[in-house]
Design a protein around this motif. Structure first.
Motif, PDB file in Angstrom:
ATOM      1  N   MET A   1      -9.542  40.319 -78.199  1.00 22.34           N
ATOM      2  CA  MET A   1      -8.962  41.025 -79.272  1.00 22.34           C
ATOM      3  C   MET A   1      -7.704  41.757 -78.833  1.00 22.34           C
ATOM      4  N   ALA A   2      -7.774  42.761 -77.935  1.00 21.97           N
ATOM      5  CA  ALA A   2      -6.557  43.276 -77.338  1.00 21.97           C
ATOM      6  C   ALA A   2      -6.106  42.296 -76.270  1.00 21.97           C
ATOM      7  N   ASP A   3      -4.945  42.581 -75.637  1.00 25.26           N
ATOM      8  CA  ASP A   3      -4.495  41.710 -74.560  1.00 25.26           C
ATOM      9  C   ASP A   3      -5.591  41.586 -73.515  1.00 25.26           C
ATOM     10  N   SER A   4      -5.776  40.386 -72.985  1.00 25.42           N
ATOM     11  CA  SER A   4      -6.798  40.159 -71.977  1.00 25.42           C
ATOM     12  C   SER A   4      -6.528  41.010 -70.744  1.00 25.42           C
ATOM     13  N   GLU A 162     -19.718  56.980 -86.180  1.00 27.76           N
ATOM     14  CA  GLU A 162     -18.409  57.440 -85.718  1.00 27.76           C
ATOM     15  C   GLU A 162     -17.296  56.616 -86.362  1.00 27.76           C
ATOM     16  N   ARG A 163     -17.466  55.301 -86.410  1.00 29.44           N
ATOM     17  CA  ARG A 163     -16.432  54.437 -86.983  1.00 29.44           C
ATOM     18  C   ARG A 163     -16.346  54.614 -88.492  1.00 29.44           C
ATOM     19  N   LEU A 164     -17.498  54.800 -89.145  1.00 34.18           N
ATOM     20  CA  LEU A 164     -17.470  55.043 -90.582  1.00 34.18           C
ATOM     21  C   LEU A 164     -16.758  56.342 -90.909  1.00 34.18           C
ATOM     22  N   ALA A 262     -21.134  44.577 -91.871  1.00 35.31           N
ATOM     23  CA  ALA A 262     -20.357  45.813 -91.988  1.00 35.31           C
ATOM     24  C   ALA A 262     -19.988  46.342 -90.607  1.00 35.31           C
ATOM     25  N   TYR A 263     -20.933  46.289 -89.681  1.00 37.47           N
ATOM     26  CA  TYR A 263     -20.668  46.743 -88.312  1.00 37.47           C
ATOM     27  C   TYR A 263     -19.552  45.908 -87.682  1.00 37.47           C
ATOM     28  N   LEU A 264     -19.651  44.583 -87.801  1.00 40.01           N
ATOM     29  CA  LEU A 264     -18.652  43.708 -87.186  1.00 40.01           C
ATOM     30  C   LEU A 264     -17.295  43.852 -87.853  1.00 40.01           C
ATOM     31  N   THR A 265     -17.298  44.153 -89.140  1.00 36.78           N
ATOM     32  CA  THR A 265     -16.034  44.415 -89.829  1.00 36.78           C
ATOM     33  C   THR A 265     -15.260  45.515 -89.130  1.00 36.78           C
ATOM     34  N   LEU A 266     -15.946  46.589 -88.795  1.00 33.68           N
ATOM     35  CA  LEU A 266     -15.265  47.711 -88.142  1.00 33.68           C
ATOM     36  C   LEU A 266     -14.902  47.387 -86.699  1.00 33.68           C
ATOM     37  N   VAL A 267     -15.676  46.527 -86.054  1.00 30.34           N
ATOM     38  CA  VAL A 267     -15.278  46.066 -84.715  1.00 30.34           C
ATOM     39  C   VAL A 267     -13.936  45.346 -84.797  1.00 30.34           C
ATOM     40  N   PHE A 268     -13.817  44.426 -85.736  1.00 27.27           N
ATOM     41  CA  PHE A 268     -12.564  43.675 -85.866  1.00 27.27           C
ATOM     42  C   PHE A 268     -11.418  44.566 -86.326  1.00 27.27           C
ATOM     43  N   LEU A 269     -11.693  45.544 -87.176  1.00 27.70           N
ATOM     44  CA  LEU A 269     -10.629  46.419 -87.662  1.00 27.70           C
ATOM     45  C   LEU A 269     -10.148  47.403 -86.606  1.00 27.70           C
ATOM     46  N   THR A 270     -11.045  47.844 -85.732  1.00 28.31           N
ATOM     47  CA  THR A 270     -10.689  48.915 -84.789  1.00 28.31           C
ATOM     48  C   THR A 270     -10.402  48.425 -83.381  1.00 28.31           C
ATOM     49  N   GLN A 271     -10.762  47.175 -83.053  1.00 27.64           N
ATOM     50  CA  GLN A 271     -10.613  46.720 -81.672  1.00 27.64           C
ATOM     51  C   GLN A 271      -9.781  45.443 -81.534  1.00 27.64           C
ATOM     52  N   SER A 272      -9.095  45.053 -82.588  1.00 27.30           N
ATOM     53  CA  SER A 272      -8.305  43.827 -82.510  1.00 27.30           C
ATOM     54  C   SER A 272      -6.897  44.052 -81.975  1.00 27.30           C
ATOM     55  N   ASP A 273      -6.386  45.279 -82.092  1.00 31.23           N
ATOM     56  CA  ASP A 273      -5.063  45.617 -81.587  1.00 31.23           C
ATOM     57  C   ASP A 273      -4.018  44.604 -82.061  1.00 31.23           C
ATOM     58  N   GLU A 280      -7.488  40.361 -89.256  1.00 31.93           N
ATOM     59  CA  GLU A 280      -7.595  39.829 -90.614  1.00 31.93           C
ATOM     60  C   GLU A 280      -9.041  39.498 -90.967  1.00 31.93           C
ATOM     61  N   ILE A 281      -9.840  39.105 -89.972  1.00 26.74           N
ATOM     62  CA  ILE A 281     -11.268  38.895 -90.239  1.00 26.74           C
ATOM     63  C   ILE A 281     -11.880  40.188 -90.774  1.00 26.74           C
ATOM     64  N   GLY A 282     -11.544  41.312 -90.138  1.00 26.31           N
ATOM     65  CA  GLY A 282     -12.065  42.588 -90.599  1.00 26.31           C
ATOM     66  C   GLY A 282     -11.581  42.949 -91.985  1.00 26.31           C
ATOM     67  N   VAL A 283     -10.295  42.726 -92.248  1.00 31.00           N
ATOM     68  CA  VAL A 283      -9.725  43.066 -93.559  1.00 31.00           C
ATOM     69  C   VAL A 283     -10.396  42.249 -94.662  1.00 31.00           C
ATOM     70  N   SER A 284     -10.499  40.947 -94.449  1.00 27.41           N
ATOM     71  CA  SER A 284     -11.048  40.089 -95.503  1.00 27.41           C
ATOM     72  C   SER A 284     -12.556  40.292 -95.666  1.00 27.41           C
ATOM     73  N   THR A 285     -13.252  40.574 -94.561  1.00 24.03           N
ATOM     74  CA  THR A 285     -14.697  40.799 -94.666  1.00 24.03           C
ATOM     75  C   THR A 285     -14.985  42.106 -95.396  1.00 24.03           C
ATOM     76  N   ALA A 286     -14.201  43.130 -95.146  1.00 26.96           N
ATOM     77  CA  ALA A 286     -14.357  44.374 -95.887  1.00 26.96           C
ATOM     78  C   ALA A 286     -14.196  44.137 -97.388  1.00 26.96           C
ATOM     79  N   ALA A 287     -13.232  43.299 -97.752  1.00 23.65           N
ATOM     80  CA  ALA A 287     -13.025  42.985 -99.167  1.00 23.65           C
ATOM     81  C   ALA A 287     -14.208  42.226 -99.749  1.00 23.65           C
ATOM     82  N   GLU A 288     -14.742  41.281 -99.009  1.00 26.93           N
ATOM     83  CA  GLU A 288     -15.905  40.509 -99.483  1.00 26.93           C
ATOM     84  C   GLU A 288     -17.126  41.400 -99.664  1.00 26.93           C
ATOM     85  N   LEU A 289     -17.343  42.327 -98.733  1.00 24.09           N
ATOM     86  CA  LEU A 289     -18.491  43.219 -98.833  1.00 24.09           C
ATOM     87  C   LEU A 289     -18.355  44.164-100.031  1.00 24.09           C
TER      88      LEU A 289
END
Length: 294
Positions: A1-4, A162-164, A262-273, A280-289
């Motif tokens: 997600m962030a640079d390796s 914490e993430r919520l 929901a948990y993974l949504t926040l992982v993708f939103l907060t740790q993708s850098d 975008e997985i996090g953004v679109s999944t949040a919309a679907e939920l």
């Protein structure tokens, strides 16, 4: 997600050929080139049909051993349904110059559905349901451990709260998480892939070709894997996925799966850098939920 992160034991082409010489000398002279460096592993294309999968960090080294063991069991189950997986053909051992186990695996052709429209994924949603059903069989007590994947949702509640707190506007995520927490716990302990998302799937000719990257394979609640339906599909695709799953999973399992989504949504939103395709997985999944409860 962030640079390796920087590899702890970077390898050159001669280094990889040296490893091959120790474990599979018949492969040493095949064409070899580096094709990917992820967080945990480097992938070298070996000839036309193989790849060398080599850990880059000590923390990832045990995952190769987990893959080697689990895929010997899970790979044939998937093959029965026409779905491939990178079952190791060579189990490389540590040497004086390289301290970890590594693998030679088949090179599987296909495209990852990263960035594809959700509606385009629905055509192979039933294939994924079949693949996960094939994996979700009772696991032995000594299956590879994982501290995060497949455990009860409550084990991640502190992190999730914490993430919520950082995203209070995403009420649907809190509702999904709270419902998952309240659902009855899993009554079964099955094999799970542990990391099903668009980056670990290969699609070819509108069909699911393979599940890849089994480094997080473990045993636990199948709901963790089933969360992938919200990461991948629109409502029509989810309906196809659920239909293909049939009555294999009860309502509580699907509720826990939505909580994990929901948990993974926040992982993708907060740790993708800087990895836009993962964010975008996090953004679109949040919309679907937010749009649906199932």
């Amino acid at each position: 997600m962030a640079d390796s992160p920087v590899g702890e034991h970077p390898l050159t082409e001669p280094d990889v050929r040296s490893l091959l010489r120790t474990a599979a000398p018949e492969l040493e002279h095949l064409p070899l080139r580096l094709v990917a460096e992820g967080w945990d592993n480097a992938i070298w294309r070996l000839g036309a049909d193989l790849a060398v999968r080599i850990p880059r960090r000590a923390v990832a080294a045990p995952l190769v051993r987990h893959e080697q063991r689990a895929l010997a069991v899970l790979g044939p189950w998937l093959t029965e349904h026409g779905i491939l997986s990178p079952v190791p053909t060579v189990h490389g051992a540590p040497t004086r110059s390289f301290p970890w186990h590594w693998s030679v695996v088949p090179w599987i052709a296909g495209e990852r559905p990263l960035g594809r429209p959700r509606e385009a994924n629905g055509v192979w949603a039933p294939d994924l349901a079949v693949a996960l059903h094939a994996i979700h069989r009772p696991a032995p007590i000594d299956a590879p451990p994982n501290p995060f994947r497949g455990n009860p949702l409550r084990t991640r509640d502190d992190v999730m709260q914490e993430r919520l707190g950082l995203t209070p506007e995403m009420r649907a995520l809190r509702e999904a998480w709270d419902a998952g927490l309240a659902a009855p716990l899993a009554e079964e302990r099955v094999w799970i892939h542990g990391d099903v998302h668009p980056g670990n799937i290969l699609v070819r000719d509108t069909r699911l070709a393979a599940l890849i990257d089994f480094g997080d394979v473990t045993a636990g609640d199948p709901a963790y894997d089933l969360a992938a339906q919200w990461l991948l599909f629109d409502s029509a695709g989810r309906a196809a996925f659920r239909g293909a799953a049939g009555d294999r999973y009860d309502d509580a399992t699907w509720t826990r799966a939505r909580g994990w989504a929901a948990y993974l949504t926040l992982v993708f939103l907060t740790q993708s850098d800087d990895r836009a395709e993962y964010r975008e997985i996090g953004v679109s999944t949040a919309a679907e939920l937010a749009l649906s409860t199932a």
